[in-house]
Design a protein around this motif. Structure first.
Motif, PDB file in Angstrom:
ATOM      1  N   ASN A   1      -1.012  -8.663  -0.869  1.00 31.21           N
ATOM      2  CA  ASN A   1      -2.726  -9.025  -0.427  1.00 31.21           C
ATOM      3  C   ASN A   1      -3.358  -9.179  -2.039  1.00 31.21           C
TER       4      ASN A   1
ATOM      5  N   PHE B   1      -0.580  -3.738  -1.253  1.00 33.32           N
ATOM      6  CA  PHE B   1       0.889  -4.163  -0.602  1.00 33.32           C
ATOM      7  C   PHE B   1       0.324  -4.434   0.903  1.00 33.32           C
ATOM      8  N   SER B   2       1.090  -5.217   1.741  1.00 31.14           N
ATOM      9  CA  SER B   2       0.760  -5.493   3.159  1.00 31.14           C
ATOM     10  C   SER B   2       1.531  -4.243   3.981  1.00 31.14           C
ATOM     11  N   ALA B   3       0.319  -3.895   4.544  1.00 32.18           N
ATOM     12  CA  ALA B   3       0.422  -2.502   5.268  1.00 32.18           C
ATOM     13  C   ALA B   3       0.989  -2.559   6.697  1.00 32.18           C
TER      14      ALA B   3
ATOM     15  N   ASN C   1      -3.032   1.716   3.149  1.00 29.31           N
ATOM     16  CA  ASN C   1      -2.483   1.386   1.813  1.00 29.31           C
ATOM     17  C   ASN C   1      -3.595   1.275   0.889  1.00 29.31           C
ATOM     18  N   GLU C   2      -3.263   1.693  -0.128  1.00 33.75           N
ATOM     19  CA  GLU C   2      -4.447   1.535  -1.531  1.00 33.75           C
ATOM     20  C   GLU C   2      -4.665   0.215  -2.023  1.00 33.75           C
TER      21      GLU C   2
END
Lengths: 115, 114
Positions: free
Chosen positions: A31, A95-97, A102-103
């Motif tokens: 992302n 990251f793709s959560a 996700n941060e």
């Protein structure tokens, strides 16, 4: 450490110019996001991308477009810059959560002035 | 869509005192609430977050509380230090598959007075 870099810290452009803001991340994040930061308005999402060549409009996409040809790079394009696009532009990646938290990791920002 | 309101916009506290920043959200489906800190000349950085199945979370001098019924959450900083001076943003998000979008508040500029 995750690193998100933006091509310029400061940029001055003329009204009507085509402007490219570049963002690169080195953590293989799926992302990527472009935000605009204005005093009293916080961070507003312009566009985001969840995969190469994929993009979705955020809350304020008017006057902007984006390009993501490679996973690590996300470009914001002002087709014809206007004075109301003078702002701080922040790029972020994550990251793709898949539904998990996700941060988002942010770059240092590009302060764009349109004269 | 989600709307996040944040107060106050500016806050000054004496070094060693506590600071509290409050946010409210509109979408009852939001279930993840991070806080970001932006130091001068840098991008925002995550400092603490909380999920809706938890009422409070602490990390050293920082704590976040969540009231789901009232749809508000707060950041508490105790024993403030000069390095706490920064702009703080709250945010909210629904942890749904395919939804990666955060909605941010308008920010609080915190100044610690030595």
């Amino acid at each position: 450490d995750v690193k998100v870099t933006q091509s310029s810290r400061y940029l001055v452009k003329r009204t009507g110019e085509k402007v490219f803001l570049e963002c690169v991340q080195d953590m293989d994040h799926e992302n990527m996001f472009w935000y605009r930061q204005d005093p009293g308005l916080g961070l507003r999402l312009i566009y985001f991308s969840y995969d190469v060549k994929m993009k979705e409009k955020g809350d304020i996409p008017e006057g902007y477009s984006v390009s993501r040809e490679k996973k690590e790079r996300f470009s914001l394009i002002l087709e014809s810059a206007s004075t109301n696009q003078t702002s701080m532009y922040l790029c972020a990646s994550s990251f793709s959560a898949q539904g998990w938290d996700n941060e988002q990791f942010f770059g240092p920002g590009t302060r764009l002035t349109v004269l | 869509g989600e709307n996040v309101e944040q107060h106050p916009s500016t806050l000054s506290v004496q070094e060693g005192d506590s600071a509290v920043i409050k946010c409210t959200y509109s979408d009852s489906a939001s279930n993840y609430f991070p806080w970001y800190k932006q130091e001068l000349g840098k991008g925002p950085q995550l400092i603490i977050d909380i999920r809706s199945n938890v009422g409070e979370k602490k990390d050293q001098r920082i704590a976040v509380t969540l009231n789901k019924t009232a749809k508000h959450f707060s950041l508490h900083i105790t024993e403030t230090q000069p390095e706490d001076s920064a702009v703080y943003f709250c945010a909210a998000r629904r942890l749904d598959f395919g939804n990666e979008k955060l909605t941010f508040g308008t920010g609080t500029r915190l100044t610690i007075i030595p």
